[in-house]
Design a protein around this motif. Structure first.
Motif, mmCIF file in Angstrom:
data_model
loop_
_atom_site.group_PDB
_atom_site.id
_atom_site.type_symbol
_atom_site.label_atom_id
_atom_site.label_comp_id
_atom_site.label_asym_id
_atom_site.label_seq_id
_atom_site.Cartn_x
_atom_site.Cartn_y
_atom_site.Cartn_z
ATOM 1 N N THR A 127 -7.223 1.644 -1.380
ATOM 2 C CA THR A 127 -7.364 0.267 -1.844
ATOM 3 C C THR A 127 -8.373 -0.458 -0.953
ATOM 4 O O THR A 127 -8.755 0.041 0.111
ATOM 5 C CB THR A 127 -6.014 -0.479 -1.782
ATOM 6 O OG1 THR A 127 -5.515 -0.450 -0.434
ATOM 7 C CG2 THR A 127 -4.985 0.160 -2.701
ATOM 8 N N ARG A 128 -8.782 -1.631 -1.389
ATOM 9 C CA ARG A 128 -9.755 -2.403 -0.611
ATOM 10 C C ARG A 128 -9.164 -2.916 0.699
ATOM 11 O O ARG A 128 -9.880 -3.147 1.665
ATOM 12 C CB ARG A 128 -10.259 -3.603 -1.430
ATOM 13 C CG ARG A 128 -11.127 -3.224 -2.619
ATOM 14 C CD ARG A 128 -11.549 -4.463 -3.393
ATOM 15 N NE ARG A 128 -12.350 -4.128 -4.551
ATOM 16 C CZ ARG A 128 -13.665 -3.983 -4.538
ATOM 17 N NH1 ARG A 128 -14.323 -4.159 -3.400
ATOM 18 N NH2 ARG A 128 -14.323 -3.675 -5.628
ATOM 19 N N ASP A 140 -5.923 -2.709 3.700
ATOM 20 C CA ASP A 140 -4.817 -1.964 4.289
ATOM 21 C C ASP A 140 -3.737 -2.934 4.769
ATOM 22 O O ASP A 140 -3.949 -4.148 4.833
ATOM 23 C CB ASP A 140 -5.311 -1.127 5.475
ATOM 24 C CG ASP A 140 -6.327 -0.069 5.048
ATOM 25 O OD1 ASP A 140 -6.154 0.495 3.950
ATOM 26 O OD2 ASP A 140 -7.290 0.169 5.811
ATOM 27 N N VAL A 189 -5.096 4.640 -11.538
ATOM 28 C CA VAL A 189 -5.163 4.824 -10.086
ATOM 29 C C VAL A 189 -6.110 5.969 -9.720
ATOM 30 O O VAL A 189 -5.933 6.645 -8.711
ATOM 31 C CB VAL A 189 -3.755 5.052 -9.476
ATOM 32 C CG1 VAL A 189 -2.973 3.753 -9.448
ATOM 33 C CG2 VAL A 189 -2.983 6.128 -10.239
ATOM 34 N N ALA A 204 -3.000 -4.358 -4.018
ATOM 35 C CA ALA A 204 -2.270 -3.295 -3.324
ATOM 36 C C ALA A 204 -2.365 -1.940 -4.015
ATOM 37 O O ALA A 204 -1.895 -0.946 -3.462
ATOM 38 C CB ALA A 204 -0.807 -3.700 -3.161
ATOM 39 N N GLY A 205 -2.949 -1.865 -5.211
ATOM 40 C CA GLY A 205 -3.073 -0.562 -5.856
ATOM 41 C C GLY A 205 -2.963 -0.591 -7.361
ATOM 42 O O GLY A 205 -3.172 0.422 -8.024
ATOM 43 N N ASN A 242 0.835 -1.194 0.000
ATOM 44 C CA ASN A 242 0.000 0.000 0.000
ATOM 45 C C ASN A 242 0.876 1.252 0.000
ATOM 46 O O ASN A 242 1.975 1.245 0.563
ATOM 47 C CB ASN A 242 -0.887 0.045 1.257
ATOM 48 C CG ASN A 242 -1.893 -1.081 1.311
ATOM 49 O OD1 ASN A 242 -1.946 -1.791 2.302
ATOM 50 N ND2 ASN A 242 -2.695 -1.238 0.277
#
Length: 360
Positions: free
Chosen positions: A129-130, A132, A342, A261-262, A123
């Motif tokens: 993001t969904r 953490d 993103v 993670a993104g 992250n």
């Protein structure tokens, strides 16, 4: 308690530098790096790296080779350049689906014995993001398994594809994973496998991992079947630390972890062997040949910029690496310049300009 202590430490330390890196005489000499812009968005994102390196006055210079995925082989002069320079920065190379053209990415890994692929999926502050607390390093065996390319047609309509697993390659990738964990203060290594079905091949991989694990008693070791691994990744990714995998599973796991993670546009990576290293975007998931992104010039340069920071550390230029990584993370956290993948609408150049401003 640790969370309360952080602001106090920040106030105490202020903006002081870390313990000085003491170079050996001559370490500041500029280093040659082989550059392969590649296909699709490759020239766009490698061009971004060139701009940033020039602005930083980084002690590297590039030897450029035009290579494309539809070539039959990697030109020998490019191979010779990497062997001479020891380090390469590479954009994506498109691998044709089907047909008789073999993957140039696989050719490079075999020719240079780049047996370990490393992708860091984590992250970044400011990028929602969904999940953490994701901080996963996927270490993938890079030279054998299904990627050995040993296929033939037995009779018309029947194709045999061989999966090759050797003890030598399994041991050295396990050794690399545990060594990485030890040197980077990681706490756990997870071996990904399908030994419940492929009892001999994946069984040998697991046997090798277990043997190496006994040499690192301070690092926790566990194992997970690849299908369960995928389910756990999308439900509780924070449980994973370092993951070591055979070739095919590693490709799937790394791209899945990157998406969690993104996105692949922000995940750095590289391939390393005993003598050479090739740095590139950590996970591609088919975005190399995205023509719409290319036409709009909105490819995300973050992954390759962070991979370049990894390259600078590999070359023993830690202050340049820290400066670049800090600037990129600042741009991410600020959130003003982001490409579409993103959640933004910025162009590649706008992201680069923001990073250049953050460097100052």
């Amino acid at each position: 308690m640790a969370r309360r202590a952080t602001p106090i430490l920040t106030r105490l330390l202020g903006s002081t530098r870390s313990v000085t890196y003491m170079p050996r005489p001559g370490d500041g000499a500029p280093r040659a790096v082989t550059l392969i812009p590649g296909d699709g968005i490759g020239p766009l994102v490698t061009g971004a790296v060139e701009q940033v390196m020039e602005a930083m006055h980084a002690p590297v210079y590039f030897e450029r080779y035009e290579i494309h995925g539809d070539m039959k082989r990697v030109p020998q002069e490019a191979i010779d350049s990497i062997k001479k320079n020891k380090v390469c920065l590479k954009g994506g190379l498109i691998t044709p689906v089907g047909g008789g053209v073999s993957s140039l990415n696989v050719q490079l890994r075999k020719e240079l014995d780049l047996y370990a692929s490393l992708v860091h999926c984590c992250n970044y502050p400011g990028l929602p993001t969904r999940h953490d607390n994701v901080d996963i390093v996927v270490i993938r065996e890079n030279t054998e398994g299904e990627y050995a390319g040993l296929e033939h047609e037995v009779v018309p309509g029947v194709v045999e594809s061989l999966k090759v697993i050797t003890k030598f390659c399994s041991e050295r990738i396990a050794q690399y994973a545990f060594e990485y964990a030890y040197l980077n203060n990681r706490k756990k290594v997870t071996a990904v496998h399908k030994a419940n079905i492929m009892k001999l091949a994946d069984g040998l991989f697991l046997e090798s991992c277990r043997e190496v694990a006994t040499k690192y008693p301070s690092i926790k070791y566990n194992e997970i079947i690849v299908d369960n691994c995928c389910m756990q990744l999308v439900s509780k990714p924070e449980q994973f630390d370092v993951m070591v995998t055979p070739n095919l599973y590693g490709n799937l796991v790394a791209n899945t972890a990157a998406g969690i993670a993104g996105g692949t546009g922000v995940m750095p990576g590289g391939n390393v062997g005993a003598d050479h290293a090739v740095f590139e975007q950590g996970a591609s998931a088919g975005n190399v040949g995205n023509m719409k992104v290319l036409e709009q010039k909105k490819a995300n340069p973050v992954a390759l910029l962070l991979s370049s920071a990894m390259m600078l550390r590999h070359l023993q230029f830690p202050s340049f690496a820290d400066r670049l990584e800090t600037a990129v993370k600042w741009v991410i956290s600020e959130g003003k310049c982001r490409t579409k993948d993103v959640g933004g609408d910025s162009s590649t150049q706008e992201v680069v300009d923001a990073v250049l401003e953050a460097l100052d």
